[in-house]
Write a protein that holds these residues in place. Structure first.
Motif, short mmCIF file in Angstrom:
data_model
loop_
_atom_site.label_atom_id
_atom_site.label_comp_id
_atom_site.label_asym_id
_atom_site.label_seq_id
_atom_site.Cartn_x
_atom_site.Cartn_y
_atom_site.Cartn_z
N LEU A 144 -33.47 31.98 -3.03
CA LEU A 144 -32.61 32.14 -4.41
C LEU A 144 -31.89 33.52 -4.30
N ASP A 148 -29.77 28.68 -3.45
CA ASP A 148 -29.65 28.52 -4.89
C ASP A 148 -28.99 29.83 -5.31
N ASN A 199 -27.58 24.86 -5.36
CA ASN A 199 -28.00 24.61 -6.84
C ASN A 199 -27.35 25.81 -7.55
#
Length: 348
Positions: free
Chosen positions: A4, A34, A53
């Motif tokens: 992330l 992400d 994402n």
């Protein structure tokens, strides 16, 4: 592996930090990558093939500390292996700390260093690439990713390009003549070139390129100032300004800019977006902004001008005072300083 990257707030920052995904994909081709961003910045990174994402931080999530913790719990449930906090502010400090990730990377700050497993001290100088990009690439070094050159990119669909071309033609523009997007206003007064000076810049464009077509870039709240700039222009310049042609969304603005020969005006997110579309840029920097940090890929196609280039002796006070005195310093930054440079750019 799940990774992330956190980069909230400004559109320009979100675009700039997106360079990290291509580098991560090359190193970890099977990892889930992400991006945690504020929801209003999504259009600038939409369709990026290296991002799996988007995790959107909404106004509701920012409402209070309870909302922030609820949002953080959602992140924790995703069980990320690595969190790279580019934003490095209180909200992202908390998200990173409670994420549960084994590897947490951010910039070194004494008050938040214990939140992270790796704290990176930013280089003060970089000979290989722009500092804003260099600082982001530094955050990947703990992952054994060494990369010296990468360019932010915006990915438009063929449909978006086609529809924007149709829009321009339907509004009377000729795509065989020069088309310039003018970033007439900055994000605030301390990043906005004086309105009468900007009108003079636009007059210079039409004087040099009489067949040029001018589009204005501004947000709805700035409409009054945009019209003031229009009214300050010479009549022959006004005849070449298509004030009614306007992107109704960020993606539409990007698609329209794609067809432009150049974007000219106040340095900011719009300039960096144009560069990511491979559109030439001529940027007028605010006197308090560090040009060396944000003038991405300066060359004959991407020019940046700053008061310090012409009046270096003005910069004798502590840097913290520049922002406070930006309006006074702007008045010293007259269009004649860079007129010849602008004309050369237009003819390049």
């Amino acid at each position: 592996m799940k990774i992330l990257i956190i980069q909230q707030k400004m559109i320009g920052d979100v675009l700039t930090s997106s360079i990290m995904f291509e580098a991560l994909h090359q190193k970890f081709p099977n990892a889930q990558l992400d991006y945690l961003i504020n929801e209003h910045t999504l259009p600038v990174v939409k369709n990026n093939p290296f991002i799996d994402n988007f995790v959107l931080f909404t106004r509701r999530d920012q409402k209070n500390i309870i909302s922030l913790f609820k949002f953080t719990l959602k992140i924790r449930r995703q069980k990320y292996d690595i969190v790279v906090d580019v934003y490095s502010k209180l909200s992202s400090n908390i998200i990173s700390l409670l994420s549960g990730a084994e590897t947490k990377i951010s910039y070194f700050k004494p008050y938040s260093a214990f939140f992270y497993s790796n704290n990176i001290k930013r280089d003060k100088e970089s000979s290989s690439t722009n500092l804003a990009l260099r600082h982001r690439l530094q955050l990947l070094e703990p992952l054994d990713i060494q990369i010296s050159s990468v360019i932010p990119k915006i990915y438009l669909s063929n449909e978006e390009i086609s529809e924007s071309s149709k829009l321009l033609l339907e509004n009377g523009l000729n795509l065989d003549n020069p088309l310039y997007m003018i970033s007439v206003l900055g994000s605030g007064k301390n990043k906005t070139y004086p309105l009468n000076y900007m009108a003079e810049v636009i007059d210079t464009i039409i004087s040099e390129k009489p067949k040029a077509q001018i589009l204005f870039n501004y947000i709805p709240a700035q409409e009054s100032d945009a019209k003031n700039i229009y009214n300050l222009c010479k009549p022959e310049t006004q005849n070449r300004i298509f004030l009614h042609v306007f992107g109704n969304s960020l993606r539409q603005f990007l698609a329209i800019t794609y067809h432009c020969n150049a974007l000219i005006g106040n340095e900011g997110g719009a300039v960096n977006m144009a560069k990511a579309l491979n559109v030439k840029t001529f940027s007028i920097f605010s006197p308090w902004i560090d040009k060396s940090s944000w003038n991405l890929f300066e060359n004959e196609s991407n020019i940046g001008v700053h008061l310090k280039d012409y009046e270096p002796n003005i910069y004798t006070k502590a840097e913290k005072h520049y922002k406070q005195e930006s309006e006074t310093l702007y008045l010293k930054f007259k269009p004649n300083f860079f007129k010849n440079k602008l004309i050369k750019f237009l003819n390049s």
